[in-house]
Design a protein around this motif. Structure first.
Motif, short mmCIF file in Angstrom:
data_model
loop_
_atom_site.label_atom_id
_atom_site.label_comp_id
_atom_site.label_asym_id
_atom_site.label_seq_id
_atom_site.Cartn_x
_atom_site.Cartn_y
_atom_site.Cartn_z
N LYS A 72 30.40 26.05 62.48
CA LYS A 72 29.87 26.26 63.83
C LYS A 72 31.00 26.43 64.83
CE LYS A 72 27.32 23.82 67.49
NZ LYS A 72 26.61 22.56 67.85
N ASP A 75 32.80 29.71 64.16
CA ASP A 75 31.96 30.82 64.62
C ASP A 75 32.14 31.04 66.12
OD1 ASP A 75 30.00 32.84 64.48
OD2 ASP A 75 28.40 31.43 64.97
N TRP A 116 24.44 27.85 60.28
CA TRP A 116 25.76 28.34 59.90
C TRP A 116 25.94 28.13 58.40
CZ3 TRP A 116 24.67 25.56 64.23
CH2 TRP A 116 24.93 26.20 65.45
#
Length: 434
Positions: A72, A75, A116
């Protein structure tokens, strides 16, 4: 123990020792945590420079898993496409006894309902993805190698970090507003803050690990754990896909056995397969031939499983710690690298909220010391592989007719979920970026 205090002139406070405009943050260590932190700072407009002890940052180590809570964060830096190029999206995790009998399987990453993925990846590949992003976004000049930290001095406005080269010769000191030690379990800053701490704590377990080309097994993206300490334990998962014309994957394995404390706590030393092979010689399972996998590995490495007791604080004035410098943990929950990545994002956020100074470091300290301390202790007592322990102890190390005769699926799931909640990656704890 507080770092020593030195009062610079106002002119020195406005620029570095070499006359260059002073950076906001000096990052000690160019590993996963330090490089990720540099990217988080850059995203928030905070200047920094990374100083790494080795002369060349290379592809070293073996495999790791990046769990969804850490993915996460990556990302948010736009790095998932790059991770997809070099890693494997983990689909599931399975547990077996040393007879090859199935105990439990749970989905992972996107297959488990996360927003994710989970990645199985070579540590060096992840580090290279981060390094290339740092160079591209911040500039090559802000990754300095061959600089080993030996300590700091600070005053009310700045901190000066002192370095030596690989031969031990003094290098020019570096002045900045903050210094963050991401320099691993042998951290020079941690040693300065806690000079009487001593050696890392040996667990009574020794790890051997290696990587080897091998044919895919089970889902082709599975992390398996098999056995338990009295009879040998092994973890295997793929970290690169389609590495040759035969469709092989680069397979990562980790063997764990009970051993006396070694004379020296050295990491990544070459090892002989004869040192650990005997317990696994008959583990010819229909889904994976363990002895064949081990025999085909050319360069196994040995690693004493160590951690350190949680600290009351990582922060002294304008300096703090992160990653393995702050909270080294047993590699039993696939979580060490992930926690270091989260450290970096949290600290970068606090610097934006509270300014580039001690208040932000204290807020970061308050949030992360307690959480990571809980993970360190959980990794000692009940990491995910405690599923293997429960199955082994309840079966007396004997084959079973059906696993649910000795332990229910609900109990097995709760062992896994308990760890996820403490480590901060239970699906209910993670929300998509809005």
């Amino acid at each position: 123990m507080m770092p020593s205090i030195n009062e610079p002139s106002r002119e020195e406070s406005e620029q570095g020792m070499d006359g260059e405009q002073m950076k906001d943050v000096t990052i000690v260590g160019g590993g996963i945590g330090g490089l990720a932190f540099a990217l988080f700072l850059h995203e928030r407009g905070i200047s920094c420079r990374v100083y790494e002890a080795v002369e060349e940052i290379g592809t070293v180590g073996a495999g790791i898993n990046i769990l969804p809570h850490a993915v996460k964060e990556l990302d948010g830096l736009g790095l998932v496409p790059e991770l997809d190029k070099v890693g494997i999206r983990t689909k599931d995790a399975s547990y077996f006894n040393h007879y090859g009998q199935h105990i439990y399987t749970e989905p992972a990453g996107l297959d488990a309902g996360y927003s994710w993925p989970q990645f199985s990846i070579h540590r060096g590949d992840l580090q290279q993805v981060l390094l290339e992003a740092v160079i591209d976004r911040i500039g090559q000049e802000n990754v300095v190698t061959g600089y080993r930290c030996k300590g700091i001095e600070q005053d009310s406005d700045t901190v000066t970090t002192f370095f030596v080269d690989p031969d031990g010769n003094d290098l020019p000191p570096v002045k900045s507003r903050l210094t963050v030690g991401a320099d691993g379990i042998k951290s020079a800053l941690r040693q300065q803050f806690y000079p009487d701490e001593g050696d890392p704590v040996y667990s009574g377990l020794t790890i051997w690990r290696g990587v080897v080309p091998y044919k895919p097994f089970l889902s082709g993206a599975n992390t398996i754990r098999a056995g338990w300490m009295p009879v040998g334990k092994i973890m295997v998962y793929p970290i690169r896909d389609n590495i040759d014309e035969h469709g092989n994957q680069l397979m990562n394995w980790v063997v764990t056995q009970e051993r006396p404390r070694p004379k020296t706590l050295d990491w990544n030393k070459p090892a002989s397969i004869d040192d650990f092979f005997e317990p696994f010689k008959n583990w010819h399972f229909d889904w994976l031939d363990i002895p064949d996998l081990l025999k085909k590995t050319e360069r196994p490495l040995i690693f004493p499983m160590v951690d350190r007791d949680p600290l009351p604080t990582w922060t002294f004035g304008r300096a703090t710690l992160m990653g393995d410098a702050a909270h080294p943990m047993y590699p039993r929950g696939s979580n060490g690298a992930g926690q270091s990545i989260i450290d970096g994002r949290v600290l970068a956020d606090r610097l934006v909220e509270l300014g580039i100074g001690p208040d932000a470091l204290q807020a970061y300290d308050k949030e992360r010391v307690k959480k990571t301390g809980e993970v360190v202790l959980m990794n000692r007592k009940n990491p995910p592989d405690a599923i293997l322990r429960e199955a082994f102890e309840r079966s007396g190390g004997k084959p079973f007719v059906h696993i649910n005769d000795i332990i229910s699926d609900d109990e097995l799931a709760e062992i896994s979920n308990r760890y996820k909640r403490v480590a901060g990656f239970h699906p209910q704890q993670l929300q998509p970026v809005k």
